[in-house]
Design an enzyme around this catalytic site. Structure first.
Site, PDB file in Angstrom:
ATOM      1  N   SER A 148     -20.487   3.013 -31.721  1.00  0.00           N
ATOM      2  CA  SER A 148     -20.028   2.012 -30.765  1.00  0.00           C
ATOM      3  C   SER A 148     -21.098   0.947 -30.602  1.00  0.00           C
ATOM      4  O   SER A 148     -22.297   1.238 -30.676  1.00  0.00           O
ATOM      5  CB  SER A 148     -19.740   2.649 -29.401  1.00  0.00           C
ATOM      6  OG  SER A 148     -19.440   1.656 -28.434  1.00  0.00           O
ATOM      7  N   TYR A 162     -22.649   7.169 -21.830  1.00  0.00           N
ATOM      8  CA  TYR A 162     -21.878   6.832 -23.028  1.00  0.00           C
ATOM      9  C   TYR A 162     -22.778   6.217 -24.099  1.00  0.00           C
ATOM     10  O   TYR A 162     -22.687   6.574 -25.286  1.00  0.00           O
ATOM     11  CB  TYR A 162     -20.763   5.864 -22.658  1.00  0.00           C
ATOM     12  CG  TYR A 162     -19.897   5.446 -23.819  1.00  0.00           C
ATOM     13  CD1 TYR A 162     -18.975   6.328 -24.371  1.00  0.00           C
ATOM     14  CD2 TYR A 162     -19.985   4.160 -24.364  1.00  0.00           C
ATOM     15  CE1 TYR A 162     -18.168   5.952 -25.437  1.00  0.00           C
ATOM     16  CE2 TYR A 162     -19.181   3.779 -25.424  1.00  0.00           C
ATOM     17  CZ  TYR A 162     -18.282   4.678 -25.959  1.00  0.00           C
ATOM     18  OH  TYR A 162     -17.488   4.292 -27.020  1.00  0.00           O
TER      19      TYR A 162
END
Length: 259
Positions: A148, A162
């Site tokens: 990501s 995250y």
């Protein structure tokens, strides 16, 4: 023999098999669909059996589904063993399954941290190691991780957990590539920014938020799952035969451009 257009096989994964985690929804469905069109026989892995069945109904009839919660300690090894048994061999593994947690750092609990790491970090690590062992025994293969933009190059407030898990995916990718390259196993990652999916549905449902985010991207828009799938396909096929240990940003220019 595959038909070719100017020397490029139209079904570059004919005779190959692929396992796609998180294959019952969002980006995973697009990845599975494209791999199937490229000729691969598939096994879809995910927590929700109904979602897996719905996705499989749109794919070739020999598509396998493997319901599993990859956050459980023994699940990655069990899933890979089942996939090898059902498919006979595994040539491609796509570690797409993942979740988000945007809790502020001072409010995070140890349980939240452990749960997200188990799915986003530990699962691709254990799946990758198990898959690489099998692939090495059959002459090679390709592992593609979904990283990501958050956690790799950029981040935002309330995304520390995250970001940590996805930054870890980059490290796992490079380490596995170094560990298994001499045995014919390539390991790469695709690094999306905001892409249309179940997790990003609230963003795409709000024109104001979507517009504000799109303005930060060099291409002036957010991503579509099919665009991520194309990058995964590149790493899965012999077109990337001399590429390993790389993290490819597919982010509309979010990280590389100041708009």
């Amino acid at each position: 023999m595959n038909e070719e257009i100017e020397g490029i096989p139209t079904r570059p994964l004919a005779g190959k098999t692929a396992v796609v985690t998180g294959g019952g929804r969002g980006i995973g469905v697009s990845i599975a669909t494209l791999l199937a069109r490229a000729g691969a026989r598939l096994a879809l892995v995910g927590r929700n059996e109904d979602s897996l069945r719905a996705a499989a109904e749109k794919l070739p009839k020999d598509t396998e589904i493997i319901p599993a919660d990859l956050s459980q300690p023994d699940a990655p090894a069990a899933v890979m063993d089942i996939a090898v048994q059902r498919l006979d061999h595994v040539d491609v593994l796509v570690n797409n399954a993942g979740a988000e947690n945007f809790t502020a750092s001072h409010e995070l609990t140890a349980q939240e941290a452990d749960e997200l790491w188990a799915l986003n970090g530990r699962a691709p690590l254990l799946l990758g190691g198990r898959a690489a062992t099998h692939m090495a025994a059959i002459g090679g293969g390709s592992i593609v991780n979904l990283s990501s933009a958050i956690g790799s190059e950029r981040s935002m407030a309330n995304q520390s957990l995250y970001a940590a898990t996805k930054g870890g995916v980059d490290g796992i990718t490079r380490s596995l590539a170094a560990e298994w390259g001499r045995k014919g196993v390539r390991v790469n990652a695709v690094r999306p920014a905001v892409t249309r999916s179940d997790m990003s549905a609230p963003i795409f449902a709000d024109p104001e938020i979507q517009g504000a985010l799109s303005a930060q991207y060099a291409l002036g828009r957010l991503g579509e799952p099919e665009e991520i799938a194309q990058a995964v396909l590149f790493f899965a096929t012999p077109a990337s035969s001399y590429v390993t240990g790389q993290i490819l940003s597919v982010d509309g220019g979010w990280m590389s451009a100041q708009v």
